[in-house]
Design a protein around this motif. Structure first.
Motif, short mmCIF file in Angstrom:
data_model
loop_
_atom_site.label_atom_id
_atom_site.label_comp_id
_atom_site.label_asym_id
_atom_site.label_seq_id
_atom_site.Cartn_x
_atom_site.Cartn_y
_atom_site.Cartn_z
N ILE A 185 0.82 -1.21 0.00
CA ILE A 185 0.00 0.00 0.00
C ILE A 185 0.86 1.26 0.00
O ILE A 185 0.40 2.32 -0.44
CB ILE A 185 -1.01 0.02 1.17
CG1 ILE A 185 -0.31 0.08 2.53
CG2 ILE A 185 -1.97 -1.16 1.08
CD1 ILE A 185 -1.29 0.33 3.69
N LYS A 186 2.09 1.16 0.47
CA LYS A 186 2.99 2.32 0.39
C LYS A 186 3.48 2.52 -1.04
O LYS A 186 3.74 3.64 -1.47
CB LYS A 186 4.17 2.14 1.35
CG LYS A 186 3.78 2.34 2.81
CD LYS A 186 4.95 2.16 3.75
CE LYS A 186 4.51 2.40 5.20
NZ LYS A 186 5.62 2.22 6.16
N ASN A 187 3.59 1.42 -1.78
CA ASN A 187 4.06 1.50 -3.16
C ASN A 187 2.96 1.88 -4.15
O ASN A 187 3.25 2.49 -5.19
CB ASN A 187 4.68 0.17 -3.59
CG ASN A 187 6.02 -0.10 -2.93
OD1 ASN A 187 6.70 0.84 -2.50
ND2 ASN A 187 6.40 -1.35 -2.82
N ASP A 188 1.71 1.52 -3.85
CA ASP A 188 0.65 1.78 -4.83
C ASP A 188 -0.14 3.06 -4.57
O ASP A 188 -1.10 3.38 -5.26
CB ASP A 188 -0.32 0.59 -4.93
CG ASP A 188 -1.15 0.35 -3.66
OD1 ASP A 188 -1.20 1.23 -2.80
OD2 ASP A 188 -1.75 -0.74 -3.55
N GLY A 189 0.28 3.83 -3.54
CA GLY A 189 -0.36 5.11 -3.27
C GLY A 189 -1.49 5.08 -2.26
O GLY A 189 -1.97 6.13 -1.82
N THR A 190 -1.91 3.87 -1.86
CA THR A 190 -3.02 3.76 -0.91
C THR A 190 -2.66 4.40 0.43
O THR A 190 -3.46 5.11 1.03
CB THR A 190 -3.40 2.28 -0.70
OG1 THR A 190 -3.79 1.73 -1.95
CG2 THR A 190 -4.54 2.14 0.29
N TYR A 191 -1.45 4.12 0.90
CA TYR A 191 -1.03 4.64 2.20
C TYR A 191 -1.03 6.17 2.20
O TYR A 191 -1.54 6.80 3.13
CB TYR A 191 0.35 4.11 2.58
CG TYR A 191 0.86 4.65 3.89
CD1 TYR A 191 0.58 4.00 5.09
CD2 TYR A 191 1.62 5.83 3.95
CE1 TYR A 191 1.04 4.49 6.31
CE2 TYR A 191 2.08 6.33 5.16
CZ TYR A 191 1.78 5.66 6.33
OH TYR A 191 2.22 6.17 7.53
#
Length: 262
Positions: free
Chosen positions: A238-244
């Motif tokens: 989620i940090k890599n896909d923008g969710t975070y």
């Protein structure tokens, strides 16, 4: 020989079942049960409609979706949250919990997903005499915080000469300072920034220099390494896909959610 093999199979099955992790249990049950204390803005809190919302809530909601299960939030007092996990009341803790050694003896922590630290809210009329936590280390002062939190630990460790009073909720502890029944409130910076606006009633000031730097993580039961591995991989994703970033910005860089709070 067949009996021996059958016995071994039964033993191996029993061991596997005994060490089934939180994620496996959640998938089989169809529900991820999360324990939290919904009074810690903006991590987890209750809005006007009685719904539990917040930064961590959105993260575990995304976690449940990734597991393909429903999310069940189980409100629990903070001093009972680790016992609740250990007795199986819920699967994991998501309640702004700081990683420390004493807790780590009882639970296993995931990787940290945000860092915060302790700061102080003090009475405005004391601004000239209290410039840092060191000034509060005096028997004439009264300090409040929530029971069982890092704030309590830091107050007793670094301001041991002051009188300490613990409360079941952060709001109770702050109002003691607002009402001049205490002199300072110690808690996490992220909470204090919001509480100053919502509860301070223009009678408090924020000493925003961090007293500590504290990593926040999720907690699961001891030996549950498979679940920790899964959660850590989920956090990386989620940090890599923008969710975070989307979730973080919603709760820490915007304040429109405050209108839904009591």
């Amino acid at each position: 020989m067949k009996r021996v093999l059958a016995f071994i199979v039964v033993i191996l099955f029993s061991i596997t079942a005994a060490f089934a992790g939180m994620t496996d249990d959640a998938v089989k049950r169809g529900t991820l049960r999360v324990g939290l204390t919904p009074t810690y803005m903006p991590f987890e809190m209750t809005n006007k409609q009685g719904e539990i919302i917040g930064f961590e809530v959105d993260i575990v909601r995304a976690m449940a979706k990734a597991l393909g299960v429903k999310l069940e939030l189980i409100p629990t007092s903070y001093d009972g949250i680790i016992p609740g996990l250990l007795t199986g009341k819920f699967d994991m803790i998501a309640s702004g919990m700081t990683i420390n050694q004493s807790r780590n003896l009882r639970v296993n922590f995931t990787d940290l997903f945000v860092t915060t630290g302790q700061t102080l809210l003090i009475r405005k009329d004391l601004a000239d005499e209290i410039k840092s936590y060191k000034d509060l280390n005096n028997e004439k002062y009264k300090i409040t915080s929530q029971i069982g939190t890092t704030g309590e630990f830091i107050a007793k460790k670094y301001m041991s000469k002051a009188k300490y009073y613990g409360y079941n909720s952060e709001a109770e502890a702050i109002l003691e300072v607002v009402n001049h029944k205490a002199d300072a409130f110690i808690f996490d910076e992220s909470y204090n920034i919001v509480a100053l606006q919502r509860l301070g009633n223009k009678k408090l000031i924020h000493l925003d220099k961090l007293i500590t730097a504290e990593p926040i993580a999720f907690a699961v039961r001891k030996e549950d390494y498979d679940s920790i591995n899964w959660i850590n991989n989920f956090l990386t994703q989620i940090k890599n896909d923008g969710t975070y970033d989307r979730i973080y910005n919603k709760w820490f860089k915007r304040t429109d959610w405050l209108k839904d709070m009591e």
